[in-house]
Design a protein around this motif. Structure first.
Motif, PDB file in Angstrom:
ATOM      1  N   ALA A 167     -48.224 -21.207  12.052  1.00  0.00           N
ATOM      2  CA  ALA A 167     -47.304 -20.829  10.972  1.00  0.00           C
ATOM      3  C   ALA A 167     -47.395 -21.813   9.816  1.00  0.00           C
ATOM      4  O   ALA A 167     -47.431 -21.427   8.642  1.00  0.00           O
ATOM      5  CB  ALA A 167     -45.882 -20.747  11.505  1.00  0.00           C
TER       6      ALA A 167
ATOM      7  N   ALA B  25     -50.470 -21.230   7.827  1.00  0.00           N
ATOM      8  CA  ALA B  25     -50.356 -20.028   6.987  1.00  0.00           C
ATOM      9  C   ALA B  25     -49.591 -20.347   5.704  1.00  0.00           C
ATOM     10  O   ALA B  25     -49.943 -19.875   4.619  1.00  0.00           O
ATOM     11  CB  ALA B  25     -49.654 -18.916   7.747  1.00  0.00           C
ATOM     12  N   ILE B  26     -48.543 -21.166   5.840  1.00  0.00           N
ATOM     13  CA  ILE B  26     -47.748 -21.549   4.659  1.00  0.00           C
ATOM     14  C   ILE B  26     -48.583 -22.446   3.739  1.00  0.00           C
ATOM     15  O   ILE B  26     -48.663 -22.216   2.528  1.00  0.00           O
ATOM     16  CB  ILE B  26     -46.479 -22.318   5.108  1.00  0.00           C
ATOM     17  CG1 ILE B  26     -45.626 -21.473   6.034  1.00  0.00           C
ATOM     18  CG2 ILE B  26     -45.726 -22.860   3.893  1.00  0.00           C
ATOM     19  CD1 ILE B  26     -44.464 -20.805   5.419  1.00  0.00           C
TER      20      ILE B  26
ATOM     21  N   PRO C 115     -48.194 -15.423   5.569  1.00  0.00           N
ATOM     22  CA  PRO C 115     -47.211 -16.103   4.710  1.00  0.00           C
ATOM     23  C   PRO C 115     -46.409 -15.127   3.864  1.00  0.00           C
ATOM     24  O   PRO C 115     -46.894 -14.044   3.524  1.00  0.00           O
ATOM     25  CB  PRO C 115     -48.096 -16.991   3.832  1.00  0.00           C
ATOM     26  CG  PRO C 115     -49.389 -16.262   3.757  1.00  0.00           C
ATOM     27  CD  PRO C 115     -49.557 -15.572   5.075  1.00  0.00           C
TER      28      PRO C 115
ATOM     29  N   ALA D 235     -45.511 -20.022  -1.068  1.00  0.00           N
ATOM     30  CA  ALA D 235     -45.201 -19.456   0.251  1.00  0.00           C
ATOM     31  C   ALA D 235     -43.775 -19.852   0.601  1.00  0.00           C
ATOM     32  O   ALA D 235     -43.468 -21.037   0.722  1.00  0.00           O
ATOM     33  CB  ALA D 235     -46.173 -19.975   1.289  1.00  0.00           C
TER      34      ALA D 235
ATOM     35  N   CYS E 276     -42.797 -17.405   6.579  1.00  0.00           N
ATOM     36  CA  CYS E 276     -43.913 -16.713   7.218  1.00  0.00           C
ATOM     37  C   CYS E 276     -43.439 -15.774   8.319  1.00  0.00           C
ATOM     38  O   CYS E 276     -42.353 -15.945   8.879  1.00  0.00           O
ATOM     39  CB  CYS E 276     -44.950 -17.739   7.654  1.00  0.00           C
ATOM     40  SG  CYS E 276     -45.047 -18.030   9.354  1.00  0.00           S
TER      41      CYS E 276
ATOM     42  N   ALA F 106     -44.608  -8.678   4.954  1.00  0.00           N
ATOM     43  CA  ALA F 106     -44.283  -9.974   4.359  1.00  0.00           C
ATOM     44  C   ALA F 106     -43.850  -9.773   2.911  1.00  0.00           C
ATOM     45  O   ALA F 106     -42.852 -10.357   2.458  1.00  0.00           O
ATOM     46  CB  ALA F 106     -45.500 -10.895   4.441  1.00  0.00           C
TER      47      ALA F 106
END
Ligand code: ADP
Length: 826
Positions: free
Chosen positions: A491, A494-495, A532, A539, A542, A565
């Motif tokens: 996570a 991803a951010i 994200p 961002a 997520c 998202a």
């Protein structure tokens, strides 16, 4: 009787001679009689013999009615015997010539018969049958050697014929043959014999006719049999074809049964040892269906396409390839020959499966003997090949449709899910939680994951905002968990990288994801994806899903998650914006209230000095202090009139301020509507007079006493009449008042310019004026009607206008006679 001397016979002598004469006569007569008797006896016997012969022939005819040969042979033999001829023959007349069909010649036949049976006789006078054919009657030539026209067809030594007789065989006036009799001596046939031969001729005609009929019948029967056979065969083919079609239509979606059926039917119909259907797979032909008892030796099952074996060549040439014997095939079919040596087949036939001119495979029929296939079989096999292609096409199309339908179904499901989430967004504008919950639950369902979470960024940490699935129900701990935003977490990565991170198996991930790996091993999580939540380039959180098995998410799943998202971001933004707007409008409201209160106070404060100014002006004008000259008096009039105008304006502003700050109230008391009308009339009479307008009032008799704010209602009517006079240049202004259904109905009608349709409701809005240039000329603030509407509605009534452009307007108000004070909200 004579004597050498002259000695006449005596009368006795003469008598005696006469007696002898008589006796001689008797003797002669006797003999003649005897001979005649003998002759008639002979004739009778002959007739009997003839009759017997004729009936014998008839017997033969009836014994073998369908056979010509025994009949004509009997005829020839009997005729020759009875007519005492050297030979007799029967000839058939066919295709304008005579052919020997029976012959009887007990003597040495020699070259004559041979010649006759080999050489048909032509129709010409040089021979007897030809002559009969030309003259169509029985002809006898006493001696052919002395007949000038007769032509011997062999030399004199070998053709010994002399007397000849020929009778035609006539059927319904048509020549069908002849009977020919000949003798090797000059001895013409008697009339009786001729008649006999003619009788035989008739019998021969019957025999020939019989035989012909029989033959025709036979041919017909043969033809019928053949035709029946053909039909049966065709029917069999048709049935087979329709059987295959039935299988095709029964198993639209499954190719194998159809191909099996085609192979089976083809091998049965065409008598093949086996049938194989090959389909193209890249550069190879693979056996897809097989029927029969032949060995499918390994190399035969799958082979590269090439011209050196029957199936390969069929596909390349796109036409049937028929090899009568593969054992003896040439070098160009070497591979086919090798396979044949293994499997033992000889005659081999390949039929291509053609789709739009391209060969998609072929059907191969094999026989273990050399026995080529018939043309008809090749044709029917091509039909089968077409059917196989149809079946293959069907299946392909069906599969395509299935895939497409599946895709569409999935797309639809995704769309529905997305729009469901949008629905939730729309419904809960101020509340984020339902949206995030809807997103995680939908994501779980559509992406087949046991749990999904949304975490939002708070500084350097991720806080869980929503979750769905096993981890949430069974493991409450997740909700309180905070995750650091660091690259070692899926996570966090991803951010930080602002892109989806998809790990097939987190439990075996490298050190890059050390932190996630640790957590995954502890919790039994394997495949993980984190997407994200991007707002512009930032961002803000997520969305991530986990599976407890190793099963990567599809690209479609990931892109669906990206949509979710985005939706989460929209919802977050929405809520943020709504909160901001709500806050701003609260601030604005407060500011506006401050302003209104200020304006109200200010107006109130302005009125006190203005009242003083007006009061003193009035006292001065009325000479309370000292007498004044005319000029001073006029000036004072102006001061008062402007002062009053200013007071009016201040009052209006005060009203508006009160309305806006919610301080506008009514003073309810009993009133008479008549006096309201009268007050307004007397206040505006001089204005109307100044513009030379007629001001009329029509008030109904004995109206009830009203309850309301008389002063405010007067203000409304004053405004309406004031406007009517202000905007009307000629004509009249009429005021009416009446009571209907517990309401007062008061109207003000003018003959002024009228009000356009679209303005009719808007003129009751604050500051709204139809035409600013007009108002410039006439004066005004655009507030009067808004206040009037407010007052009327606070009484529980309504106000409206009807108007015809250029003709005038009618303002009407309807107020409950006994009004109850209504709180306003402007
Ligand atoms: P104002 O002070 O401008 O008259 P009102 O609220 O009383 O403000 O009227 C609003 C507008 O409505 C006016 O400016 C005018 O354009 C229109 N109006 C009102 N009464 C009449 C009428 N009797 N005939 C034509 N127009 C009218």
């Amino acid at each position: 009787m004579a004597q050498d001397t002259v000695r006449p016979f005596t009368s006795r002598q003469i008598e005696l001679v006469e007696i002898f004469g008589s006796q001689a006569l008797i003797a002669i007569e006797n003999t003649r009689l005897f001979e005649a008797e003998q002759a008639s006896k002979r004739e009778l016997q002959e007739s009997l013999e003839y009759q017997t012969a004729i009936s014998e022939v008839l017997a033969v005819i009836s014994r073998s009615p369908n056979e010509l040969k025994p009949v004509v042979e009997t005829i020839a033999k009997t005729a020759r015997r009875l007519c005492d001829a050297t030979r007799a023959s029967v000839m058939e007349f066919k295709d304008v010539q005579f052919v020997l069909i029976a012959h009887d010649d007990p003597g040495v036949a020699g070259g004559l018969v041979q010649h006759l049976s080999q050489t048909p006789i032509k129709v010409e006078r040089g021979n007897l049958p030809g002559r009969v054919a030309l003259e169509q009657r029985t002809i006898q030539i006493p001696d052919i050697r002395s007949d000038p026209e007769y032509m011997l067809f062999v030399d004199k030594e070998r053709d010994e014929r002399r007397s000849m007789l020929c009778a035609p065989l006539m059927r319904k006036g048509e020549l069908v043959g002849v009977i020919v009799m000949s003798r090797n001596e000059v001895r013409p046939f008697s009339q009786r014999q001729i008649e006999l031969v003619e009788t035989f001729a008739d019998q021969a005609v019957i025999a020939i006719e019989n035989a012909r009929l029989f033959e025709a019948e036979q041919t017909r029967t043969c033809e019928l049999t053949e035709r029946t056979h053909e039909l049966t065969e065709a029917l069999e083919y048709q049935t087979a074809t329709s059987d295959v079609l039935a299988v095709i239509s029964r198993s639209k979606f499954d190719l194998q049964p159809t191909l099996d059926a085609i192979a089976g039917t083809a091998s049965r119909l065409c008598g093949a040892a086996d049938v194989t259907i090959f389909l193209r797979e890249g550069g190879d032909l693979r056996s897809t269906a097989h029927h029969g008892h032949m060995s499918m030796a390994f190399p035969y099952v799958r082979q590269p396409i090439g011209r050196d074996w029957v199936a390969g060549r069929t596909v390349i040439d796109r036409k049937p390839i028929h090899v009568h014997d593969l054992f003896t095939a040439g070098e160009d079919l070497s591979r086919g020959r090798e396979i044949a040596a293994l499997a033992g087949h000889r005659t081999t036939l390949g039929i291509p499966l053609l789709r739009e001119g391209a060969a998609i495979g072929c059907m191969v029929l094999r026989r273990t003997v050399v026995h080529p296939f018939a043309e008809k079989q090749i044709t029917i096999l091509q039909t089968f090949a077409n059917q196989a292609v149809i079946a293959i096409e069907n299946t392909r199309l069906f599969e395509e449709v299935q895939t497409r339908t599946g895709e569409l179904g999935q797309a639809l499901e995704y769309q529905t899910a997305i729009s469901d989430v949008l629905g939730v967004i729309g419904r809960s504008k101020f509340d984020l939680q339902p949206v995030l919950t809807a997103i995680v639950s939908t994501a779980c369902r559509l992406c087949e994951a046991p749990d999904a979470s949304i975490a939002l960024r708070r500084g350097d940490w991720l806080e869980f905002a929503a979750g769905h699935g096993s981890a949430w129900i069974n493991n409450e701990w997740i909700k309180d968990e905070k995750l650091p935003i660091e690259p070692g977490l899926v996570a966090g990565r991803a951010i930080l990288e602002r892109r989806p991170i998809h790990i097939g198996d987190v439990a075996t991930a490298g050190d890059d994801f050390a932190r996630s790996r640790e957590l995954a091993i502890a919790r039994g999580q394997r495949t993980t994806v984190a997407v994200p939540l991007l707002r512009e380039e930032e961002a803000i959180g997520c969305l991530f899903l986990r599976r407890i098995e190793v099963r990567p998410f599809s690209d479609k799943h990931v892109s669906l998650l990206e949509t979710f998202a985005d939706q989460a971001v929209i919802a977050i933004e929405n809520v943020r914006l709504f909160e901001e707007i709500a806050r701003k409008s609260r601030e604005l409201e407060i500011a506006s209230q401050h302003k209104s209160r200020f304006v109200a106070n200010m107006s109130h404060e302005l009125r006190t000095p203005l009242a003083a100014i007006l009061g003193y002006a009035e006292l001065m004008q009325e000479g309370f202090y000292e007498p004044l000259g005319q000029k001073s008096l006029d000036a004072l009039t102006r001061i008062r009139s402007n002062g009053n105008h200013l007071l009016g304006l201040i009052n209006t502003v005060l009203d508006i301020a009160k309305i806006e700050s919610g301080q506008f109230t009514l003073n309810m008391s009993e009133y008479a509507i008549e006096s309201v009308v009268e007050t307004v009339r007397s206040a505006t009479e001089s204005l109307a007079q100044n513009k030379k307008l007629a001001l009329k009032t029509e008030v109904a008799k004995s109206l009830p006493i009203g309850l309301g704010d008389e002063q405010r209602l007067t203000q409304v009517l004053l405004n309406l009449v004031g406007n009517a006079i202000k905007f009307t240049d000629t004509g009249e202004v009429r005021v009416t008042a009446k009571a209907v259904n517990g309401h007062f109905n008061v109207s003000v009608t003018d003959t002024g310019p009228g009000i356009p349709d679209r303005e009719r409701t808007r003129i009751f809005d604050l500051f709204h004026q139809v035409d600013s240039s007009l108002t410039k000329a006439k004066g005004g603030t655009g507030l009067g009607l808004a206040i009037a509407k407010q007052i009327v509605e606070m009484h529980g009534g309504r106000i409206w206008v009807e108007s015809i452009l250029g003709m005038g307007s009618t303002f009407q108000m309807e107020i409950p006679t006994r009004a109850e004070f209504q709180r306003q909200a402007l």
